[in-house]
Design a protein around this motif. Sequence first.
Motif, PDB file in Angstrom:
ATOM      1  N   VAL A   2      -5.405  -3.221   7.602  1.00  0.00           N
ATOM      2  CA  VAL A   2      -4.770  -2.911   6.151  1.00  0.00           C
ATOM      3  C   VAL A   2      -2.851  -2.310   6.063  1.00  0.00           C
ATOM      4  CG1 VAL A   2      -4.311  -0.544   5.424  1.00  0.00           C
ATOM      5  CG2 VAL A   2      -4.323  -1.400   3.522  1.00  0.00           C
ATOM      6  N   LEU A   3      -2.255  -2.198   6.906  1.00  0.00           N
ATOM      7  CA  LEU A   3      -1.493  -1.862   7.747  1.00  0.00           C
ATOM      8  C   LEU A   3      -0.572  -2.860   8.388  1.00  0.00           C
ATOM      9  CD1 LEU A   3      -1.837   1.557   9.429  1.00  0.00           C
ATOM     10  CD2 LEU A   3      -0.254   0.857   7.772  1.00  0.00           C
ATOM     11  N   GLU A   4      -1.446  -3.940   8.677  1.00  0.00           N
ATOM     12  CA  GLU A   4      -1.392  -5.536   9.547  1.00  0.00           C
ATOM     13  C   GLU A   4      -1.102  -7.219   7.908  1.00  0.00           C
ATOM     14  OE1 GLU A   4      -1.750  -5.200  13.888  1.00  0.00           O
ATOM     15  OE2 GLU A   4      -3.028  -7.087  12.144  1.00  0.00           O
ATOM     16  N   LEU A   5      -0.892  -6.605   6.797  1.00  0.00           N
ATOM     17  CA  LEU A   5      -1.361  -7.176   5.611  1.00  0.00           C
ATOM     18  C   LEU A   5       0.150  -8.111   5.092  1.00  0.00           C
ATOM     19  CD1 LEU A   5      -3.904  -5.821   2.840  1.00  0.00           C
ATOM     20  CD2 LEU A   5      -4.308  -8.016   4.370  1.00  0.00           C
ATOM     21  N   PRO A   6       0.390  -9.196   5.012  1.00  0.00           N
ATOM     22  CA  PRO A   6       1.996  -9.507   5.109  1.00  0.00           C
ATOM     23  C   PRO A   6       2.845  -9.536   4.036  1.00  0.00           C
ATOM     24  CG  PRO A   6      -0.215 -11.408   4.080  1.00  0.00           C
ATOM     25  CD  PRO A   6      -0.347 -10.251   5.292  1.00  0.00           C
ATOM     26  N   PHE A   7       3.583  -8.697   3.732  1.00  0.00           N
ATOM     27  CA  PHE A   7       4.652  -8.430   2.921  1.00  0.00           C
ATOM     28  C   PHE A   7       4.399  -7.298   1.937  1.00  0.00           C
ATOM     29  CE2 PHE A   7       4.892 -12.938   3.168  1.00  0.00           C
ATOM     30  CZ  PHE A   7       5.781 -12.974   4.349  1.00  0.00           C
ATOM     31  N   LEU A   8       3.937  -6.263   3.151  1.00  0.00           N
ATOM     32  CA  LEU A   8       3.572  -5.259   2.276  1.00  0.00           C
ATOM     33  C   LEU A   8       5.004  -4.252   1.678  1.00  0.00           C
ATOM     34  CD1 LEU A   8       0.931  -3.491   4.454  1.00  0.00           C
ATOM     35  CD2 LEU A   8       0.553  -4.147   2.457  1.00  0.00           C
ATOM     36  N   GLY A   9       6.037  -4.351   1.915  1.00  0.00           N
ATOM     37  CA  GLY A   9       7.200  -3.850   1.496  1.00  0.00           C
ATOM     38  C   GLY A   9       7.408  -2.886   2.118  1.00  0.00           C
ATOM     39  N   VAL A  10       7.472  -2.719   3.870  1.00  0.00           N
ATOM     40  CA  VAL A  10       7.795  -1.612   4.156  1.00  0.00           C
ATOM     41  C   VAL A  10       9.591  -2.035   4.987  1.00  0.00           C
ATOM     42  CG1 VAL A  10       7.390  -0.779   6.559  1.00  0.00           C
ATOM     43  CG2 VAL A  10       5.601  -1.270   4.767  1.00  0.00           C
ATOM     44  N   SER A  11       9.788  -1.082   4.466  1.00  0.00           N
ATOM     45  CA  SER A  11      11.427  -1.662   4.735  1.00  0.00           C
ATOM     46  C   SER A  11      12.109  -0.831   6.172  1.00  0.00           C
ATOM     47  CB  SER A  11      12.643  -1.122   3.801  1.00  0.00           C
ATOM     48  OG  SER A  11      12.630  -0.206   3.877  1.00  0.00           O
ATOM     49  N   GLU A  21       5.723   4.465  -1.577  1.00  0.00           N
ATOM     50  CA  GLU A  21       6.188   5.266  -3.644  1.00  0.00           C
ATOM     51  C   GLU A  21       7.278   6.676  -2.992  1.00  0.00           C
ATOM     52  OE1 GLU A  21       3.729   4.611  -6.221  1.00  0.00           O
ATOM     53  OE2 GLU A  21       4.325   2.440  -6.380  1.00  0.00           O
ATOM     54  N   LYS A  22       6.059   7.789  -2.864  1.00  0.00           N
ATOM     55  CA  LYS A  22       5.858   9.015  -2.444  1.00  0.00           C
ATOM     56  C   LYS A  22       6.962   9.298  -1.345  1.00  0.00           C
ATOM     57  CE  LYS A  22       1.537  10.282  -3.257  1.00  0.00           C
ATOM     58  NZ  LYS A  22       0.455  11.339  -2.353  1.00  0.00           N
ATOM     59  N   THR A  23       7.041   8.638  -0.098  1.00  0.00           N
ATOM     60  CA  THR A  23       8.208   8.099   1.157  1.00  0.00           C
ATOM     61  C   THR A  23       9.870   8.234   0.161  1.00  0.00           C
ATOM     62  OG1 THR A  23       6.671   7.460   3.156  1.00  0.00           O
ATOM     63  CG2 THR A  23       8.740   7.683   3.411  1.00  0.00           C
ATOM     64  N   ARG A  24       9.530   7.349  -0.725  1.00  0.00           N
ATOM     65  CA  ARG A  24      11.264   6.645  -0.704  1.00  0.00           C
ATOM     66  C   ARG A  24      11.803   8.242  -2.145  1.00  0.00           C
ATOM     67  NH1 ARG A  24       8.564   0.684  -1.273  1.00  0.00           N
ATOM     68  NH2 ARG A  24       8.905  -0.677   0.577  1.00  0.00           N
TER      69      ARG A  24
END
Length: 338
Positions: free
Chosen positions: A99-108, A332-335
């Motif tokens: 799941v962590l390798e799905l494209p465009f997850l939005g992790v910046s 969301e929580k991290t940001r």
Amino acid sequence: MRKLMCGAAAAALCVAFVSEAAATEWNASVWGKRRAFTENVEKIAELVSEKTDGAFTINVSYGGLSKPKENLDAISIGAIEMAQFCAGYHPDKNRLITVLELPFLGVSNLEEEVAVSNAVYAHPAVQKEMAQWNARLLMTSPMPQYNIVGTGEPRDELAEFDGMRVRATGGLGEAFRAVGGVPTSVPATEAYNAMESGVVDTVAFAQHAHLSFGTINRADWWTANLNPGTVNCPIVVNTDAYDALSDDERAALDGSVDEAIAHYLANYGELLKRWDTVLEEKGVQKVMISDEVLAQFRDKAAVPARDKWIAEMAAQGLPGQELYDLVVSTLEKTRAGN
């Protein structure tokens, strides 16, 4: 005889024997050479030795114990005690963490990558799946968004990805496939040769890997902002070896994870700061993809890949939707916390 040997006359010999017998030595399997990607393993080895006064040591081996795609197998049979692997190397063995390798997850950034990895690793279903391989997830090896290098004219239009042979694993490979690319998942150690021989046209890596595996040396250009996703590469330990640790050794190992990750982030941050200088020194063009092309890429790759992955997990009785939602809520929580 043992009581006799431990008498006053042989006290020094007895102490030396007991100390040697009590020492714990682990082998950790990684690959390539020491680089930003392996600094978490190097640091945790340093820390556990310091905290146990050398009674617990971790020997880090770069390819001498197991091949990259076989590290999880080596963990499962107890051939090694610690290993680094990447989910995209064998997605059938570690379905849920992909799941962590799905494209465009939005992790910046790397801090967000650590946060989402920790959340997923802590999920009971993920831990249960890893337990099938006698493996315990210890920490992640956070990497920034991947970008591609290539030769000739830059590929900065979506139509130019059609037929492009790209070294990309897991979800990244599927993202490029969605726009007509032809992904191949050769190990990182073979990427340079694949590029040199023409097996692939382009290679998708994080910055450290382009540098460490030499693909940047063959490149004419590098995409600065394609950012389709990244690869997730955990550090795992053999469950039996972990359970056999003394309380002090286990505390030293677990208590060093945050320090090892902090060291990793600081070290990787220095590499990112000097990346533009690296490109300039090697004569590599920095290519910026237009917002329009990026939007087209996301439309074709992100939602279809997510929906396909969730459906595949559901068909196997696995909580794909729950894990995807966990990634989103963790971001969301991290940001919000920052």
